[in-house]
Motif scaffolding. Structure first.
Motif, short mmCIF file in Angstrom:
data_model
loop_
_atom_site.label_atom_id
_atom_site.label_comp_id
_atom_site.label_asym_id
_atom_site.label_seq_id
_atom_site.Cartn_x
_atom_site.Cartn_y
_atom_site.Cartn_z
N VAL A 156 58.96 8.00 58.28
CA VAL A 156 58.17 7.69 57.08
C VAL A 156 58.35 6.23 56.69
CG1 VAL A 156 57.83 8.23 54.64
CG2 VAL A 156 58.16 10.09 56.30
N TYR A 188 47.82 16.36 60.37
CA TYR A 188 47.93 15.99 58.96
C TYR A 188 46.94 14.91 58.54
CZ TYR A 188 50.82 12.15 60.84
OH TYR A 188 51.28 11.06 61.56
N SER A 189 46.29 14.27 59.52
CA SER A 189 45.47 13.10 59.17
C SER A 189 43.99 13.26 59.50
CB SER A 189 46.01 11.87 59.90
OG SER A 189 45.85 12.04 61.31
N ALA A 234 58.91 15.21 58.93
CA ALA A 234 58.03 15.08 57.78
C ALA A 234 56.71 15.81 58.02
CB ALA A 234 57.78 13.60 57.50
N GLU A 235 56.18 15.71 59.23
CA GLU A 235 54.96 16.42 59.59
C GLU A 235 55.19 17.93 59.52
OE1 GLU A 235 51.97 16.93 63.46
OE2 GLU A 235 53.33 15.22 63.33
N TRP A 247 55.29 19.00 55.84
CA TRP A 247 53.99 18.85 55.18
C TRP A 247 53.03 19.96 55.61
CZ3 TRP A 247 52.00 16.88 51.06
CH2 TRP A 247 50.65 16.59 50.97
N PHE A 274 56.47 13.47 53.44
CA PHE A 274 55.07 13.05 53.43
C PHE A 274 54.42 13.18 52.05
CE2 PHE A 274 53.41 13.42 58.09
CZ PHE A 274 53.76 12.10 58.29
N PHE A 299 53.83 10.00 50.21
CA PHE A 299 52.90 9.15 50.97
C PHE A 299 51.46 9.58 50.74
CE2 PHE A 299 50.35 8.31 54.73
CZ PHE A 299 50.58 6.97 54.97
#
Length: 407
Positions: free
Chosen positions: A80, A183-184, A213-214, A217, A225, A228
């Motif tokens: 991150v 996630y994106s 973190a992924e 999330w 995350f 962010f």
């Protein structure tokens, strides 16, 4: 037509000696020199040094050329923190790496024996240098964007970049598609992109389960995350979970990069769909991520290959270096057997994952070949020695054309 006569030839299954290779664009025949000279009487014969080894050119299936300006700008040690530093320095890094910078990165790959690479293109700024690269290029146009309100604009930009890459008409250049990550990228965008992949039979890749973190999330819309996404995208929950994301790829043979935080259910899904995992050990270490569990991949019959990732999370684009790091990271793996698997992961297995006719010294394969100058006669631990010792690469052929020759 040419005939090359090394002392040794590394094929996928064995090491040959006292054999030669007749080739033009493709490898036409492997046989003793005198037999080839009779069959191909007009061929030029290439004589090599003592202890020369002919092997397939290396294949780097995942590299970000556009971020090749980075050296000390980005923060390492935690994913991150690294991501924040990418956001903070993105404009400087992208604008600071023009064609000359990107061409230097491409040439460094060539010098280390990489004859094919998969370029993950976020902006399309690397299209010209990749189109003019001596190597074969699978050009992955990347789709990114998790906000539904921006879907049409983002998809329009993606289509424009994809169309631009499809306009490149040269041997060894293959337009393809990359979905950034679960996630994106909004599911709406994924579905639209996969329709293009299906209709045009394009190769497909995505990042998957790179960081803890992924994992947090996607599972709980929480963790590192959370801040962010709230700060930059005004989102307080993930656009999909990992199960939904992987279901999009049912029926699509996909290259999934990293996969260091995948659970058992996800690994079974990868195996069922014949996906390939791209292992980037140096990138994972520098960004504070886990080490890929290759034993679990093997136990689940999941194919895996090795790649460098980009200079945003690496210090060089060298597959020999990458394999060396992997060899030492996976200290429980049987050394010689694992070294053999690593060599195959950047040659024949990578070629099969990308769907291109190369990666092996075998009749009918494209003549993408490199010549290494060994110190002495090789033994049963050749794969280990190839990884440990930086042997000189004296010749590089791509599609039968000599692109590098040194003494």
């Amino acid at each position: 037509m040419q005939i090359i006569t090394p002392n040794y030839i590394l094929t996928p299954d064995t090491l040959l000696s006292n054999m030669s290779v007749a080739f033009d664009k493709t490898i036409r025949k492997i046989a003793p020199l005198e037999e080839l000279k009779k069959e191909f009487a007009d061929a030029d014969v290439i004589e090599l040094k003592k202890n020369s080894l002919l092997m397939p050119g290396l294949i780097n299936a995942h590299v970000h050329i556009e971020f090749s300006a980075n050296k000390t700008e980005l923060s390492y040690g935690d994913f991150v923190s690294w991501l924040y530093s990418v956001i903070e320095n993105r404009e400087e890094l992208v604008n600071g790496c023009g064609d000359e910078c990107m061409a230097k990165a491409i040439n460094s790959m060539l010098e280390s024996g990489i004859t094919t690479f998969g370029a993950i293109s976020s902006h399309g700024m690397d299209l010209d240098v990749c189109a003019n690269a001596p190597q074969n290029v699978v050009f992955f146009n990347e789709l990114i964007g998790s906000q539904a309100t921006m879907a049409d604009a983002l998809f329009g930009d993606f289509l424009a970049r994809l169309d631009a890459s499809k306009s490149v008409k040269r041997e060894g250049f293959y337009p393809a598609v990359a979905i950034h990550s679960p996630y994106s990228v909004h599911p709406i965008l994924i579905k639209k992109a996969l329709q293009k992949v299906k209709n045009e039979n394009l190769k497909l890749t995505a990042h998957f389960m790179e960081s803890s973190a992924e994992r947090d999330w996607l599972d709980k819309s929480d963790g590192d995350f959370k801040g962010f996404f709230e700060k930059f995208l005004k989102q307080n929950s993930a656009v999909s979970d990992s199960k939904e994301f992987l279901e999009h790829f049912d029926g699509f043979s996909t290259l999934l990069t990293h996969v260091v935080n995948a659970n058992d259910e996800e690994l079974k899904k990868l195996s069922l769909n014949g996906h390939t995992v791209i292992h980037c050990p140096i990138s994972n270490r520098l960004l504070g991520n886990a080490t890929l569990n290759i034993k679990k991949l093997n136990d689940n019959n999941i194919k895996w290959i090795v790649a460098t990732d980009g200079l945003s999370s690496n210090y060089k684009l060298d597959l020999f270096e990458e394999m060396k790091m992997s060899l030492f990271m996976h200290s429980n793996a049987p050394l010689v057997k694992f070294a053999d698997a690593l060599i195959k992961s950047v040659t024949i297995n990578a070629a099969e994952a990308l769907g291109i006719n190369t990666g092996a010294i075998a009749e009918g394969k494209n003549a993408d070949m490199i010549v290494l100058d060994l110190d002495k006669e090789p033994n049963d631990e050749l794969a280990v020695h190839l990884i440990l010792h930086r042997y000189n690469i004296s010749k590089i052929y791509i599609n039968g054309t000599l692109v590098k020759c040194s003494l």
